[in-house]
Design an enzyme around this catalytic site. Structure first.
Site, short mmCIF file in Angstrom:
data_model
loop_
_atom_site.label_atom_id
_atom_site.label_comp_id
_atom_site.label_asym_id
_atom_site.label_seq_id
_atom_site.Cartn_x
_atom_site.Cartn_y
_atom_site.Cartn_z
N GLY A 168 -3.45 -3.78 3.94
CA GLY A 168 -3.92 -3.22 2.68
C GLY A 168 -4.08 -4.32 1.64
O GLY A 168 -5.03 -4.32 0.86
N THR A 169 -3.13 -5.25 1.65
CA THR A 169 -3.19 -6.37 0.71
C THR A 169 -4.50 -7.14 0.88
O THR A 169 -5.18 -7.47 -0.10
CB THR A 169 -1.98 -7.30 0.94
OG1 THR A 169 -0.81 -6.58 0.54
CG2 THR A 169 -2.08 -8.57 0.13
N GLN A 188 -1.41 4.79 -1.53
CA GLN A 188 -0.38 5.82 -1.51
C GLN A 188 -0.94 7.22 -1.31
O GLN A 188 -0.27 8.09 -0.77
CB GLN A 188 0.43 5.77 -2.81
CG GLN A 188 1.29 4.52 -2.95
CD GLN A 188 2.35 4.39 -1.86
OE1 GLN A 188 2.83 5.37 -1.32
NE2 GLN A 188 2.70 3.15 -1.52
N SER A 210 -4.07 1.27 3.36
CA SER A 210 -3.22 0.56 4.31
C SER A 210 -2.68 1.54 5.34
O SER A 210 -2.04 2.54 4.98
CB SER A 210 -2.06 -0.07 3.52
OG SER A 210 -1.13 -0.64 4.40
N ALA A 211 -2.92 1.25 6.62
CA ALA A 211 -2.62 2.23 7.67
C ALA A 211 -1.13 2.50 7.82
O ALA A 211 -0.74 3.62 8.16
CB ALA A 211 -3.21 1.76 9.00
N HIS A 212 -0.28 1.50 7.61
CA HIS A 212 1.14 1.74 7.87
C HIS A 212 1.78 2.60 6.78
O HIS A 212 2.97 2.91 6.88
CB HIS A 212 1.90 0.42 8.09
CG HIS A 212 2.20 -0.33 6.84
ND1 HIS A 212 3.46 -0.51 6.37
CD2 HIS A 212 1.38 -0.93 5.97
CE1 HIS A 212 3.41 -1.21 5.25
NE2 HIS A 212 2.16 -1.49 5.00
N CYS A 227 17.64 -6.86 -9.71
CA CYS A 227 18.58 -7.45 -8.75
C CYS A 227 18.14 -7.22 -7.31
O CYS A 227 18.67 -7.82 -6.39
CB CYS A 227 19.97 -6.89 -8.97
SG CYS A 227 20.00 -5.09 -9.00
#
Lengths: 485, 485
Positions: A69-70, A177, A194-196, A322
């Site tokens: 996807g990136t 999303q 993005s497939a995952h 954090c």
């Protein structure tokens, strides 16, 4: 064990697993070759493209597969910007886009382009009117996610797409999303996904570029995927990804499952603030993704919270500083102006059992309490309980307090040195100190923790104290809080 | 059925398949997350990196995984060039590199950099001396493949690496074809490879950057894979790729298998010219990949040949122009100055049965004959049979012929109009015409086919005719051939 982080990665859909296994045998060869193994691979790739196009709502020749996807975002943004070079070099995007969009925008800026970041409201939503006002003639591209990956808020994509079309500016919608739940509505020009995130395997992104959109692929030339994504096609993974998406679309239960998860999320949204003190549930309560909810807990160390939840069998993620490699809080929470400490994102996978959600609600208060206890958090009392009256009366109270403050320019004040201390310690020390100054008096927190810049104002909003601003300091910054009540 | 194109893509190694299945269950989560699924994914990724590093011969923190070999090359070239920006912007590479290197070089040039292409000899090898001479102080990077993907010739990588080290210039070695057989020797700075060439799944490339090599990743920032490869890690595929590579390295039979395949290739190299007339076997006969051999057949249409071989159950590839999308012949064959028409590359998979190679040698002559017959190829006779005597006598014969030619500047000549005709027709028409002019006379072929520029000189070399050069023409070019005997 309950995995509640499907917004990061969803486990492989059973249909995808089956398709992947078959395609490993049938689709490993080079689809550009003329022999039978190549032709077979090409057929699988073509079929997967048709399936994906149908799910996206576009033509097969408008869809290319990328390795993630990136990379779909990087290729989409750079290609669309280059295609509109003559119009200008101005890139518009919301402040809450996925980091891949922000990084593509930074690269554009580093190469001499300009960018405009659109602010969001406290729910994380862009105002369509702001987009309209920002659509100048030299705007090359606008980017807007369909729904936010950290807080679930849906963006007014359809409305913004219409505005963009009217202005002649292409709109890229990052649908990573939302695509599992349905196609992107409206007159968008580019869509990425993005497939995952939808139960496909890792290694597959999707970039759709509607016909008529000017597009000039960047980077070294490559003949594969219409020149829009370099490298040998990952056909087994692409086939599996398409199979999972088709299964979701074909399943008449997808709509029902969305409603069921929406109900479970509503339960979390309603109960968490009742079960845990000093919690802020963020994001839009209604116009949101069905399966995702985010909240932040005052006086809690996000990493410790994640660790305890993991020990209790819950896998969730966090936008707290954090829990990031850079020790800066999530840019999404920052843009929304909400608390970042003790942040938890819950994103329920398809089929999550109701009982698991109930168990989470049972475990959470205990876990938060334990983390707070270890940090020596101020017990509920002065400043620690938020009464509705105090909230509703804050408008007039504020005026009085300021009046008092200006009279008492040299009024009693406390300085808390939190230098070198990390989130949530500066906020905890502030909460302890506020009771020690009179109403109208100030507490100045010295901190070099990035999260303090965001969380001290957020704490003030939650606790009805006046945030009087930030001053430069020798090290870090000095954050001034004036006691209201 | 015999798949003889492992240089394009190898079928999945059984070990890789098993590892992939396990990692789909264990390695789907985000390795950057702190919960158990994330930690498990991280462990698998770390282990795969160690395995790959061992096979490459470097440290694990020097290796990153990319989504393809092509992207490993693009990232490696651009990152190394940017890291050496202060030294200069000169890029050195051989003329026979993989297209991914050439395309990265073109992108560098388009961005204002310069590049120098090193010529190769007729076997496809770069001379180390040429590299030494080209290593100027402003050279930012040199690229040299370990072995050629089309003809199998090994490059003098170790020697060139030493020269580069001495000159302070990093060397990137594209080891896509050789890594299955062993690590790259010598003092290289960067190595790239592609898992689906060694029996790993598609979707995995490898980029190794040795410590001390200046490297500045290009493109939008991304925190994964040390910032050197953007996008969510494809852990199941990476695990499978590493497992396949480890299996190859651990198998004591790999060396024996290399020798066995080397023998089978020797058989093809020796027999094809005896079984089929007018064939040129190209590439280095000894210093070469064990499993790969390439030959070209005069008067043969490469696409038809591939089709017929496919019908006969053999999957091979070709560098002929008619088998490429652009109708230009392979740049490798062009750089070597060898024939491109009727080109066949055979690359034997691990474990290829001897009987299949023998069957190939049985089928090939029949298939070539059939393709030639359909094209109306000149029967063996004037100019069509190459006698050893004619070959050995060509030196002196050449002088005589030229003498005759200069006396007969206006001597009998024939013009063959092959405009609009594609490879191998222009060469076939030349072969038919050459017998019709007297010794010393010329045949001028008019052709607008890109392959003619390469294949007419190659035909002259094979047939001991004099290639007298190329002239501009209204359409295409005019190629002049003077009859020697």
């Amino acid at each position: 064990m309950a995995y509640f982080d499907t917004a990061s990665a969803a486990p492989l859909h059973p249909v995808a697993r089956e398709a992947l296994l078959a395609a490993l045998d049938e689709g490993w060869a080079d689809p550009a070759r003329l022999y039978r193994e190549g032709r077979r691979a090409r057929m699988l790739l073509d079929a997967a493209r048709e399936t994906a196009a149908e799910a996206v709502g576009c033509r097969p020749d408008e869809v290319v597969f990328t390795p993630s996807g990136t990379q779909a975002v990087h290729a989409g943004v750079s290609g669309a910007l280059a295609g509109r070079r003559r119009a200008g070099r101005r890139l518009l995007h919301s402040a809450v886009e996925h980091s891949s969009v922000l990084h593509a925008a930074e690269a554009h800026e580093a190469a001499g382009g300009s960018r405009v970041e659109l602010a969001v409201d406290r729910t994380g939503r862009v105002a369509a009117g702001d987009v309209a006002a920002a659509l100048t003639p030299d705007t090359a591209l606008a980017c807007l996610q369909s729904a936010n990956h950290e807080v679930g808020t849906e963006q007014p994509v359809e409305e913004v797409a219409a505005l963009c079309r009217e202005a002649g500016v292409p709109l890229l919608v990052d649908a990573a999303q939302s695509l599992p739940w349905g196609p992107v509505p409206g007159a968008w020009s580019l869509v990425t996904a993005s497939a995952h995130k939808w139960g496909g395997p890792p290694g597959v992104g999707l970039l759709a570029v509607r016909k008529g959109t000017r597009f000039a692929p960047q980077g070294p030339r490559d003949e594969r995927e219409s020149g829009r994504s370099a490298g040998f096609e990952n056909i087994p993974a692409v086939v599996a990804a398409a199979a999972a998406l088709r299964a979701l679309r074909a399943d008449p239960g997808t709509g029902a499952e969305a409603e069921r998860l929406r109900g479970l999320v509503d339960r979390i949204r309603a109960r968490v603030p009742r079960l845990v003190a000093d919690v802020e549930v963020v994001g839009d309560p209604v116009r949101r993704l069905p399966h995702l909810v985010t909240f932040s807990c005052l006086y809690v160390d996000g990493e410790a919270l994640l660790h305890e939840l993991d020990r209790a069998g819950f896998s969730v993620s966090s936008g707290s500083s954090c829990t990031s490699g850079t020790l800066t809080p999530s840019h999404v929470l920052r843009a929304m102006g909400v608390l970042s400490e003790g942040n938890v994102r819950v994103s329920l996978p398809y089929g999550t059992a109701e009982a698991e959600v109930d168990r989470f609600l049972e475990v959470l208060p205990r876990v938060v309490h334990a983390v707070r206890a270890r940090l020596g958090v101020p017990v509920a009392g002065a400043g620690a309980a938020r009464s509705p009256e105090a909230g509703s009366g804050s408008g007039s109270g504020s005026a009085e307090a300021s009046g008092a403050a200006s009279e008492n320019a040299e009024a009693p004040g406390l300085v808390v040195d939190s230098l070198g201390k990390r989130c949530p310690i500066p906020v905890i020390e502030l909460a302890k100190a506020i009771g020690e100054v009179p109403v109208g008096g100030t507490v100045t927190v010295l901190s070099d923790d990035e999260a303090a810049r965001q969380d001290i104002p957020a704490w003030c909003a939650m606790r009805d104290q006046e945030y009087a601003g930030e001053r430069a300091a020798e090290r870090g910054a000095a954050y001034v809080v004036r006691r209201r009540a």
